[in-house]
Scaffold this motif. Structure first.
Motif, PDB file in Angstrom:
ATOM      1  N   TYR A  18      27.203  44.540  40.741  1.00  0.00           N
ATOM      2  CA  TYR A  18      27.922  45.416  41.673  1.00  0.00           C
ATOM      3  C   TYR A  18      29.070  46.160  41.002  1.00  0.00           C
ATOM      4  CZ  TYR A  18      31.140  46.505  45.580  1.00  0.00           C
ATOM      5  OH  TYR A  18      32.011  47.103  46.450  1.00  0.00           O
ATOM      6  N   ILE A  19      29.788  45.477  40.101  1.00  0.00           N
ATOM      7  CA  ILE A  19      30.983  46.072  39.518  1.00  0.00           C
ATOM      8  C   ILE A  19      30.656  47.310  38.689  1.00  0.00           C
ATOM      9  CG2 ILE A  19      31.044  44.663  37.426  1.00  0.00           C
ATOM     10  CD1 ILE A  19      34.040  45.751  39.634  1.00  0.00           C
ATOM     11  N   CYS A  20      29.405  47.454  38.264  1.00  0.00           N
ATOM     12  CA  CYS A  20      29.017  48.660  37.525  1.00  0.00           C
ATOM     13  C   CYS A  20      29.326  49.933  38.298  1.00  0.00           C
ATOM     14  CB  CYS A  20      27.521  48.664  37.207  1.00  0.00           C
ATOM     15  SG  CYS A  20      27.027  47.396  36.041  1.00  0.00           S
ATOM     16  N   ILE A  26      33.180  45.633  32.489  1.00  0.00           N
ATOM     17  CA  ILE A  26      34.556  45.278  32.816  1.00  0.00           C
ATOM     18  C   ILE A  26      35.314  46.580  33.047  1.00  0.00           C
ATOM     19  CG2 ILE A  26      36.633  44.095  31.990  1.00  0.00           C
ATOM     20  CD1 ILE A  26      34.334  42.183  32.109  1.00  0.00           C
ATOM     21  N   PRO A  27      36.051  46.666  34.164  1.00  0.00           N
ATOM     22  CA  PRO A  27      36.833  47.892  34.385  1.00  0.00           C
ATOM     23  C   PRO A  27      37.869  48.098  33.278  1.00  0.00           C
ATOM     24  CG  PRO A  27      36.694  46.599  36.390  1.00  0.00           C
ATOM     25  CD  PRO A  27      36.162  45.733  35.288  1.00  0.00           C
ATOM     26  N   ARG A  28      38.380  49.317  33.196  1.00  0.00           N
ATOM     27  CA  ARG A  28      39.393  49.645  32.199  1.00  0.00           C
ATOM     28  C   ARG A  28      40.714  49.931  32.896  1.00  0.00           C
ATOM     29  NH1 ARG A  28      35.881  54.000  28.658  1.00  0.00           N
ATOM     30  NH2 ARG A  28      34.251  52.536  28.038  1.00  0.00           N
ATOM     31  N   GLU A  66      30.100  38.568  42.660  1.00  0.00           N
ATOM     32  CA  GLU A  66      30.042  39.803  41.884  1.00  0.00           C
ATOM     33  C   GLU A  66      31.347  40.124  41.161  1.00  0.00           C
ATOM     34  OE1 GLU A  66      27.284  41.696  41.221  1.00  0.00           O
ATOM     35  OE2 GLU A  66      26.177  40.096  42.201  1.00  0.00           O
ATOM     36  N   SER A  67      32.369  39.285  41.307  1.00  0.00           N
ATOM     37  CA  SER A  67      33.593  39.496  40.528  1.00  0.00           C
ATOM     38  C   SER A  67      33.242  39.529  39.055  1.00  0.00           C
ATOM     39  CB  SER A  67      34.572  38.355  40.795  1.00  0.00           C
ATOM     40  OG  SER A  67      35.590  38.352  39.805  1.00  0.00           O
ATOM     41  N   CYS A  68      33.837  40.454  38.321  1.00  0.00           N
ATOM     42  CA  CYS A  68      33.483  40.538  36.907  1.00  0.00           C
ATOM     43  C   CYS A  68      34.178  39.455  36.099  1.00  0.00           C
ATOM     44  CB  CYS A  68      33.796  41.920  36.350  1.00  0.00           C
ATOM     45  SG  CYS A  68      35.501  42.128  35.815  1.00  0.00           S
ATOM     46  N   GLY A  69      35.199  38.818  36.690  1.00  0.00           N
ATOM     47  CA  GLY A  69      35.843  37.696  36.017  1.00  0.00           C
ATOM     48  C   GLY A  69      36.981  38.058  35.080  1.00  0.00           C
ATOM     49  N   TRP A  70      37.343  39.323  35.037  1.00  0.00           N
ATOM     50  CA  TRP A  70      38.326  39.758  34.056  1.00  0.00           C
ATOM     51  C   TRP A  70      39.744  39.316  34.420  1.00  0.00           C
ATOM     52  CZ3 TRP A  70      38.424  41.186  29.245  1.00  0.00           C
ATOM     53  CH2 TRP A  70      39.531  41.866  28.732  1.00  0.00           C
ATOM     54  N   CYS A  71      40.118  39.476  35.703  1.00  0.00           N
ATOM     55  CA  CYS A  71      41.502  39.140  36.055  1.00  0.00           C
ATOM     56  C   CYS A  71      41.532  37.920  36.981  1.00  0.00           C
ATOM     57  CB  CYS A  71      42.235  40.346  36.646  1.00  0.00           C
ATOM     58  SG  CYS A  71      41.633  40.937  38.209  1.00  0.00           S
ATOM     59  N   THR A  72      42.582  37.112  36.804  1.00  0.00           N
ATOM     60  CA  THR A  72      42.621  35.792  37.431  1.00  0.00           C
ATOM     61  C   THR A  72      42.639  35.808  38.962  1.00  0.00           C
ATOM     62  OG1 THR A  72      43.835  35.134  35.471  1.00  0.00           O
ATOM     63  CG2 THR A  72      43.760  33.554  37.276  1.00  0.00           C
ATOM     64  N   CYS A 126      41.293  37.654  41.144  1.00  0.00           N
ATOM     65  CA  CYS A 126      39.962  37.907  41.688  1.00  0.00           C
ATOM     66  C   CYS A 126      38.988  36.813  41.268  1.00  0.00           C
ATOM     67  CB  CYS A 126      39.496  39.285  41.212  1.00  0.00           C
ATOM     68  SG  CYS A 126      37.804  39.714  41.621  1.00  0.00           S
ATOM     69  N   ARG A 127      39.002  36.463  39.983  1.00  0.00           N
ATOM     70  CA  ARG A 127      38.036  35.485  39.474  1.00  0.00           C
ATOM     71  C   ARG A 127      38.220  34.117  40.132  1.00  0.00           C
ATOM     72  NH1 ARG A 127      39.616  35.285  34.312  1.00  0.00           N
ATOM     73  NH2 ARG A 127      41.043  33.629  34.892  1.00  0.00           N
ATOM     74  N   ASP A 128      39.481  33.705  40.312  1.00  0.00           N
ATOM     75  CA  ASP A 128      39.727  32.390  40.900  1.00  0.00           C
ATOM     76  C   ASP A 128      39.967  32.458  42.402  1.00  0.00           C
ATOM     77  OD1 ASP A 128      39.452  31.411  38.404  1.00  0.00           O
ATOM     78  OD2 ASP A 128      41.555  30.886  38.083  1.00  0.00           O
ATOM     79  N   ARG A 183      47.492  44.078  42.951  1.00  0.00           N
ATOM     80  CA  ARG A 183      47.599  42.731  42.394  1.00  0.00           C
ATOM     81  C   ARG A 183      46.476  42.402  41.423  1.00  0.00           C
ATOM     82  NH1 ARG A 183      50.824  39.276  45.154  1.00  0.00           N
ATOM     83  NH2 ARG A 183      52.350  40.371  46.423  1.00  0.00           N
ATOM     84  N   THR A 184      45.461  43.243  41.397  1.00  0.00           N
ATOM     85  CA  THR A 184      44.311  42.955  40.542  1.00  0.00           C
ATOM     86  C   THR A 184      44.015  44.160  39.661  1.00  0.00           C
ATOM     87  OG1 THR A 184      42.782  43.717  42.248  1.00  0.00           O
ATOM     88  CG2 THR A 184      43.283  41.366  42.208  1.00  0.00           C
ATOM     89  N   PHE A 185      43.131  43.950  38.701  1.00  0.00           N
ATOM     90  CA  PHE A 185      42.877  44.962  37.684  1.00  0.00           C
ATOM     91  C   PHE A 185      42.091  46.144  38.250  1.00  0.00           C
ATOM     92  CE2 PHE A 185      41.118  46.290  33.472  1.00  0.00           C
ATOM     93  CZ  PHE A 185      42.340  46.489  32.857  1.00  0.00           C
ATOM     94  N   CYS A 186      41.252  45.906  39.253  1.00  0.00           N
ATOM     95  CA  CYS A 186      40.513  47.020  39.848  1.00  0.00           C
ATOM     96  C   CYS A 186      40.438  46.815  41.355  1.00  0.00           C
ATOM     97  CB  CYS A 186      39.105  47.159  39.237  1.00  0.00           C
ATOM     98  SG  CYS A 186      37.836  46.130  39.994  1.00  0.00           S
ATOM     99  N   ALA A 187      39.737  47.713  42.034  1.00  0.00           N
ATOM    100  CA  ALA A 187      39.729  47.711  43.495  1.00  0.00           C
ATOM    101  C   ALA A 187      38.708  46.747  44.093  1.00  0.00           C
ATOM    102  CB  ALA A 187      39.469  49.134  44.007  1.00  0.00           C
ATOM    103  N   HIS A 188      38.037  45.958  43.253  1.00  0.00           N
ATOM    104  CA  HIS A 188      37.017  45.039  43.783  1.00  0.00           C
ATOM    105  C   HIS A 188      37.645  44.018  44.740  1.00  0.00           C
ATOM    106  CE1 HIS A 188      33.349  42.514  43.663  1.00  0.00           C
ATOM    107  NE2 HIS A 188      34.171  41.496  43.596  1.00  0.00           N
ATOM    108  N   ALA A 189      38.663  43.305  44.265  1.00  0.00           N
ATOM    109  CA  ALA A 189      39.263  42.264  45.100  1.00  0.00           C
ATOM    110  C   ALA A 189      39.972  42.846  46.330  1.00  0.00           C
ATOM    111  CB  ALA A 189      40.203  41.394  44.265  1.00  0.00           C
TER     112      ALA A 189
HETATM  113  S1  SF4 Z   1      39.546  42.708  40.453  1.00  0.00           S
HETATM  114 FE1  SF4 Z   1      39.604  41.912  38.306  1.00  0.00          FE
HETATM  115  S2  SF4 Z   1      38.046  40.261  38.142  1.00  0.00           S
HETATM  116 FE2  SF4 Z   1      37.742  41.396  40.088  1.00  0.00          FE
HETATM  117  S3  SF4 Z   1      36.132  42.846  39.553  1.00  0.00           S
HETATM  118 FE3  SF4 Z   1      38.110  43.933  39.280  1.00  0.00          FE
HETATM  119  S4  SF4 Z   1      38.686  43.578  37.129  1.00  0.00           S
HETATM  120 FE4  SF4 Z   1      37.018  42.155  37.606  1.00  0.00          FE
END
Ligand code: SF4
Ligand SMILES: Cc1cc2nc3c(=O)[nH]c(=O)nc-3n(C[C@H](O)[C@H](O)[C@H](O)COP(=O)(O)O)c2cc1C
Ligand code: FES
Lengths: 424, 155
Positions: free
Chosen positions: A171-173, A189-191, A342-348, A350-352, A388-394
């Motif tokens: 999904y994160i793609c 992984i988002p930039r 579907e979290s990409c796991g990059w930032c804590t 969201c991943r946790d 609070r997170t690296f991208c808009a997923h969370a």
């Molecule tokens: S919020 Fe962080 S862990 Fe979640 S998808 Fe975006 S970069 Fe990945």
């Protein structure tokens, strides 16, 4: 007769028009006009004047996005990416366009690439859209053979190489910078932004990422003008929109309607209303990562500003209906399970955080909820919220949760008090 | 089994199109998987070599994506959507029906090697929920009663 430029050549269940059929109904005439009679700045100005806003979810004005590219003195090659990842749960609008009229996407990509001065364009397609992949590959081959792609198109001096990239699923793609990572053969992984793709995108080159539906609108704006485009809509945003409805409605589907059509018209007139024995209790107006709206919002117009005023987002414009016999807690659990997975796991956070949210919801649904779980969930909607997170997923994942907690509070409380799901 | 000349040529062709060979990682894995069904450690190592990557680097890419298989799969891969619209319309019952008929849980392969059952996110067929996909063929408007006939087509 209602105008529906995007879907007029689409006959569901039948193969898409080939190049000859496309040319017979006026296809590629907008590309001819743009490449032979307009300069790129004029195309951008027309698109800006049309009020076209991105159809990928965020609604960024397309003309403005295109003018953010560096000035001509910057000699780096430019890149156009058509985002055909469409993995947002509840969303099936781009598939209609990709399978039904691939030449429209190619023409849109051609004009858009010309406008931004891109010599290469890539369609990033999700893996499961196998019919779309065949249709696009065939149409690209036809367009190359017909001189609509390749070197010196129509003798204009403009050249375009159009590539189809079929993803391997995640999904994160769909997030535009993660998409670029994926196109470079990496984990998606988002930039960090800035730099935005316009300044540094694919392999560091200036890049524009646009949604399929956004790109499909471009030929029609060039062919008929900005004013015509604005006239298609009912409200401030120009154009038509492909709306959709799924869930327990009589006729789930997708329809091209004037931008600003109300939720009620979409649900009642186009989707045929609720199935016998079901009442509408709520809805996600634009896919899984939008806030719940309620039956009292049925007369809200589905345009960017109106949906926002009602407390949600237009998102992808494809709505998911919650009926009165479906447990809202279980629905939110299903949504958060998706986002956690579907979290990409990059930032804590969201991943946790997302798996934690998912487990709390699972426990509540299973009857093991604790009284302070709701406060814990509410805390997460802050901790995983925008910024609070690296991208808009969370933050997207938190939208149905925060609005679910607000609108269906009594249902959550009942699960905890009764030690189980009242719907089971 | 080592990569054959065909596969090597295909990977090299994909790599040459990119500014750097590793840009072709995903397409190369897909191309090999199309022929072999999955990506073994040995295959992974050889593809990595052609792309100028270490095996670990390529594995970090391979394991990220839902549809690159790092373990053997059956002749037919059944992807059952478990996202929200399909969930509302009964995907749990559908998956339950599949588990009973195939005698396996999600993530497993039938002993005869015929089917692998996997969950998948929204297939973009929410107007025909619940939906599933077998080997790239989309099937919608399903319920457990329709499964026997459906599976017959995939021997
Ligand atoms: S919020 Fe962080 S862990 Fe979640 S998808 Fe975006 S970069 Fe990945
Ligand atoms: C998690 C996530 C998933 C996304 N998925 C998609 C997608 O599948 N398709 C899409 O067009 N945009 C998607 N987007 C939005 C893109 O990042 C980007 O805004 C969009 O492609 C820009 O196109 P537009 O301006 O034409 O709307 C996603 C965003 C996020 C944060
Ligand atoms: S939710 Fe199953 S196809 Fe969209």
């Amino acid at each position: 007769m209602r105008e529906r430029p995007l879907t007029r050549n689409i006959r569901p269940g039948r193969p898409p028009p080939d190049l000859a059929a496309t040319l017979r109904v006026g296809g590629y005439q907008a590309a001819r006009r743009a490449l032979t009679r307009m300069d790129p700045a004029a195309v951008i100005a027309e698109v800006a004047a049309s009020g076209l806003r991105g159809r990928g979810g965020a609604g960024f004005p397309t003309g403005r996005k295109w003018s953010l590219l560096p000035k001509a003195e910057d000699r780096r090659p430019r890149v156009l990416v058509v985002n055909a990842d469409e993995m947002e749960p509840g969303t099936f609008k781009d598939r209609l366009l990709l399978e039904g009229d691939p030449h429209q996407i190619i023409e849109g990509a051609l004009i858009s690439a010309f406008a931004i001065g891109a010599g290469t364009a890539t369609i990033f397609l999700r893996a499961e859209y196998t019919l779309a992949a065949q249709a696009l590959a065939a149409a690209i081959a036809e367009a190359e053979a017909g001189g609509w792609l390749g070197r010196d198109i129509l003798g204009s001096g403009f050249s375009l190489e159009l590539r189809l990239h079929v993803s391997a699923g995640r999904y994160i793609c769909g997030e535009e910078t993660a998409l670029l990572s994926s196109l470079e053969g990496r984990r998606a992984i988002p930039r960090a932004k800035p730099p935005y793709p316009a300044a540094s995108g694919l392999w560091g080159d200036p890049t524009v990422v646009n949604n399929v539906e956004t790109i499909a609108n471009v030929p029609h704006i060039v062919a008929n003008g900005a004013e015509w485009f604005r006239g298609l809509a009912r409200g401030a945003d120009g154009g038509t929109k492909i709306y959709g409805a799924s869930g327990r409605v009589k006729r789930p589907g997708a329809w091209e309607l004037p931008m600003g059509t109300t939720i009620r018209e979409i649900v009642e007139d186009h989707a045929g209303g609720m199935r016998a024995g079901y009442r509408l209790r709520g809805l996600l107006p634009g896919g899984a990562s939008t806030d719940f709206l309620l039956a009292e919002h049925l007369d809200v117009a589905m345009d960017f500003a109106s949906v926002e005023k009602a407390g949600s987002r237009l998102g992808t414009g494809t709505m998911i209906i919650l009926d009165d016999r479906t447990c809202p807690v279980a629905m939110v659990h299903n949504l958060e399970r998706f986002f956690a997975r579907e979290s990409c796991g990059w930032c804590t956070p969201c991943r946790d955080g997302l798996p934690w949210v998912e487990r709390i919801l699972a426990a509540i649904e299973a009857g093991d909820g604790q009284p302070d779980d709701l406060a814990l969930l509410a805390w997460h909607t802050q901790a995983l919220g925008p910024g609070r997170t690296f991208c808009a997923h969370a933050p997207g994942a938190m939208e149905p949760l925060q609005s679910g907690l607000k609108h269906f509070r009594a249902d959550f409380e009942r699960h905890i008090a009764e030690g189980g799901c009242p719907w089971k | 089994m080592a990569l054959n000349a065909d596969e090597l040529a295909e990977i090299s062709r994909l790599a040459r199109r990119e500014p750097q060979p590793h840009g072709a990682a995903i397409e190369a894995l897909r191309a090999v998987q199309r022929r072999r069904g999955w990506i073994s450690d040995e295959t992974l190592g050889e593809v990595a070599q052609v792309l100028g990557m270490t095996a670990d680097e390529l594995d970090s890419v391979a394991t990220f994506y839902n549809l690159i298989f790092r373990r053997p799969v059956g002749r037919h891969v059944v992807l059952v959507c478990d996202s929200v619209s399909c969930w509302i319309m009964g995907c749990d019952e559908l998956r339950g029906g599949l588990e009973t008929r195939l005698g396996i849980a999600p993530g497993q392969t039938t002993p005869d090697g015929r089917f692998t059952l996997l969950p998948i996110v929204c297939l973009g067929a929410c107007d025909h929920a619940p939906a599933l996909m077998i080997d790239g063929d989309l099937h919608g408007d399903l319920d457990p009663a329709k499964l026997d006939r459906l599976l017959e087509d995939y021997r």
